[in-house]
Scaffold this active site. Structure first.
Site, PDB file in Angstrom:
ATOM      1  N   PRO A 110       0.683  -1.046   0.286  1.00 47.57           N
ATOM      2  CA  PRO A 110       0.247   0.013   0.509  1.00 47.57           C
ATOM      3  C   PRO A 110       0.679   1.249   0.311  1.00 47.57           C
ATOM      4  CG  PRO A 110      -0.641  -2.053   2.230  1.00 47.57           C
ATOM      5  CD  PRO A 110       0.099  -2.129   1.236  1.00 47.57           C
ATOM      6  N   ALA A 113       1.631   4.554   3.258  1.00 49.40           N
ATOM      7  CA  ALA A 113       1.326   3.760   4.591  1.00 49.40           C
ATOM      8  C   ALA A 113       1.974   3.434   5.509  1.00 49.40           C
ATOM      9  CB  ALA A 113       0.305   2.030   3.893  1.00 49.40           C
ATOM     10  N   GLY A 114       3.962   4.079   5.552  1.00 53.59           N
ATOM     11  CA  GLY A 114       4.717   3.851   6.274  1.00 53.59           C
ATOM     12  C   GLY A 114       5.092   2.895   6.205  1.00 53.59           C
ATOM     13  N   LEU A 115       5.028   1.750   4.485  1.00 54.53           N
ATOM     14  CA  LEU A 115       5.503  -0.057   4.600  1.00 54.53           C
ATOM     15  C   LEU A 115       6.365   0.400   3.008  1.00 54.53           C
ATOM     16  CD1 LEU A 115       2.225  -1.799   4.534  1.00 54.53           C
ATOM     17  CD2 LEU A 115       3.536  -1.170   6.640  1.00 54.53           C
ATOM     18  N   ALA A 119      10.291   3.847  -1.367  1.00 55.49           N
ATOM     19  CA  ALA A 119      11.311   3.014  -1.381  1.00 55.49           C
ATOM     20  C   ALA A 119      11.363   1.899  -2.214  1.00 55.49           C
ATOM     21  CB  ALA A 119      12.653   2.959   0.142  1.00 55.49           C
ATOM     22  N   ASP A 162      15.151   2.679   4.568  1.00 56.49           N
ATOM     23  CA  ASP A 162      13.563   2.139   4.090  1.00 56.49           C
ATOM     24  C   ASP A 162      14.562   2.203   2.671  1.00 56.49           C
ATOM     25  OD1 ASP A 162      11.872   3.112   5.968  1.00 56.49           O
ATOM     26  OD2 ASP A 162      10.549   4.452   4.212  1.00 56.49           O
TER      27      ASP A 162
HETATM   28  O1  PMV Z   1       8.334   6.264   5.109  1.00 58.87           O
HETATM   29  P1  PMV Z   1       7.742   5.881   6.090  1.00 58.87           P
HETATM   30  O2  PMV Z   1       6.293   5.920   6.259  1.00 58.87           O
HETATM   31  O3  PMV Z   1       8.164   4.238   6.109  1.00 58.87           O
HETATM   32  O4  PMV Z   1       9.230   6.847   7.371  1.00 58.87           O
HETATM   33  C1  PMV Z   1      10.334   6.549   7.567  1.00 58.87           C
HETATM   34  C2  PMV Z   1      11.148   6.586   8.975  1.00 58.87           C
HETATM   35  C3  PMV Z   1      10.864   7.658   9.105  1.00 58.87           C
HETATM   36  O5  PMV Z   1      12.008   7.489  10.398  1.00 58.87           O
HETATM   37  C4  PMV Z   1      10.015   8.257   9.756  1.00 58.87           C
HETATM   38  C5  PMV Z   1      11.729   8.745   8.305  1.00 58.87           C
HETATM   39  C6  PMV Z   1      13.294   7.922   7.251  1.00 58.87           C
HETATM   40  O6  PMV Z   1      13.621   8.570   6.557  1.00 58.87           O
HETATM   41  O7  PMV Z   1      13.705   7.581   8.190  1.00 58.87           O
END
Ligand code: PMV
Length: 331
Positions: A110, A113-115, A119, A162
């Site tokens: 997704p 969504a932070g997954l 990347a 990521d």
């Molecule tokens: O993009 P996300 O939601 O996977 O978040 C990455 C993690 C953070 O620590 C918030 C940002 C980073 O660059 O490490």
């Protein structure tokens, strides 16, 4: 010479240390069994055409008209494809070649969504372009480094966690660009809860920065505390102490809430998962929506999954994945 290549790369969850990792603290990330797939084909001209059929997005540009942000109307490229354009640029530069390419992106991660979906796409794109044009499968380290340039387009000041976990797979401790591999036990289940609330990592990272700048004697100690907590978490993980791990996840969530990156939708699902008997639960990634994760015994996984669904989220059971970036096929 290879003409058509398919490469894939996994998404991730962060068990501990998001946001604090941007300030040099350690974080723990684990690859999951959801992947982005990128197909790269040589065209025989100097056009680059990018399509993401799942998102109904397309973009294109002409390499002969120059290859920089200024010269090919970078602003006209859809936001979600800008990191792919950058990934293509850095990959072509690394090959020292200028070749037209067709690039197709598909993903079951997704987005927003932070997954780690952006990347994963960047990592798979770099690997596929590299393989297509040079015939070589680039090392994870090289792929990760090039994909990091694409991440900067999306996140501004990304820590690099990521792209690193997506390139390597498995589990890693990440700190200031350095990685240590981590063995992840299989005796525990992870349930991901997707709030379906989209958010911007870049904005959330800058929100934390503004808290740290406005209240340095409060914000920065919270960041350092998250770092200490991550170190404790690594010990619990190594000992297979899931109760302790869950407790630390709950504390980590409290600290993330304190710097303003949680969201009502996340809190509802996190509390529901805990009440359903999860060892612990927290947001994963930048927060502000996106995903939460709950750690649970395999026997209790169904209860936790149902509790997350009942509180409005889309629950996804996840498996850890050892597989990092992979060239899947070449013709
Ligand atoms: O993009 P996300 O939601 O996977 O978040 C990455 C993690 C953070 O620590 C918030 C940002 C980073 O660059 O490490």
């Amino acid at each position: 010479m290879v003409k058509r290549v398919v490469a894939s790369a996994p998404g991730k969850i962060i068990l501990f240390g998001e946001h604090a990792v941007v300030y040099g603290e350690p974080a723990v990330a684990v690859a999951i069994d959801r992947r982005a797939r990128v197909i790269v084909e040589e065209r025989g001209d100097f056009e680059v055409r990018i399509s993401a059929p799942d998102l109904s997005l397309e973009a294109g540009f002409d390499l002969e008209r120059g290859f920089s942000e200024d010269s090919f109307s970078f602003f006209e490229i859809p936001q979600r494809l800008k990191n792919v354009v950058r990934a293509v640029e850095v990959s072509l530069n690394a090959c020292n070649l200028k070749r037209g390419l067709n690039i197709e992106i598909n993903s079951d991660i997704p987005p927003s969504a932070g997954l780690g979906s952006s990347a994963s796409v960047a990592v798979a794109t770099v690997a596929a372009v590299g393989k297509c044009l040079t015939g070589d499968s680039w090392e994870s380290e090289k792929v990760s480094k090039l994909a990091f340039e694409a991440e900067k387009i999306v996140h501004g000041t990304p820590s690099g966690i990521d792209n690193t976990i997506s390139a390597y797979g498995g589990g890693i401790i990440f700190q200031q660009g350095k990685i240590e591999r981590l063995d992840i036990g299989a005796q525990v289940s992870i349930i991901i809860g997707d709030t379906k609330v989209e958010r911007s990592t870049k904005k959330l990272v800058s929100h934390v920065r503004s808290i740290c700048e406005k209240y340095p004697s409060i914000g920065l100690p919270i960041i350092r505390l998250i770092g200490s907590l991550t170190l404790e978490g690594i010990e619990s993980l190594k000992m297979g102490d899931f109760e302790g791990l869950g407790e630390l996840m709950d504390i980590n969530q409290g600290l993330l809430d304190a710097v303003g990156v949680s969201h009502l939708s996340l809190s509802k699902m996190i509390f529901a998962a805990r009440e359903a008997g999860a060892y612990g639960a927290k947001l994963s990634g930048a927060g502000g929506g996106g995903c939460m994760i709950a750690l649970t015994s395999p026997e209790n996984a169904k209860n936790v999954l149902e509790a997350i669904e009942m509180s409005g989220g889309r629950a996804v059971p996840a498996a850890f994945s050892m597989r990092g970036v992979t060239v899947e096929s070449e013709e």
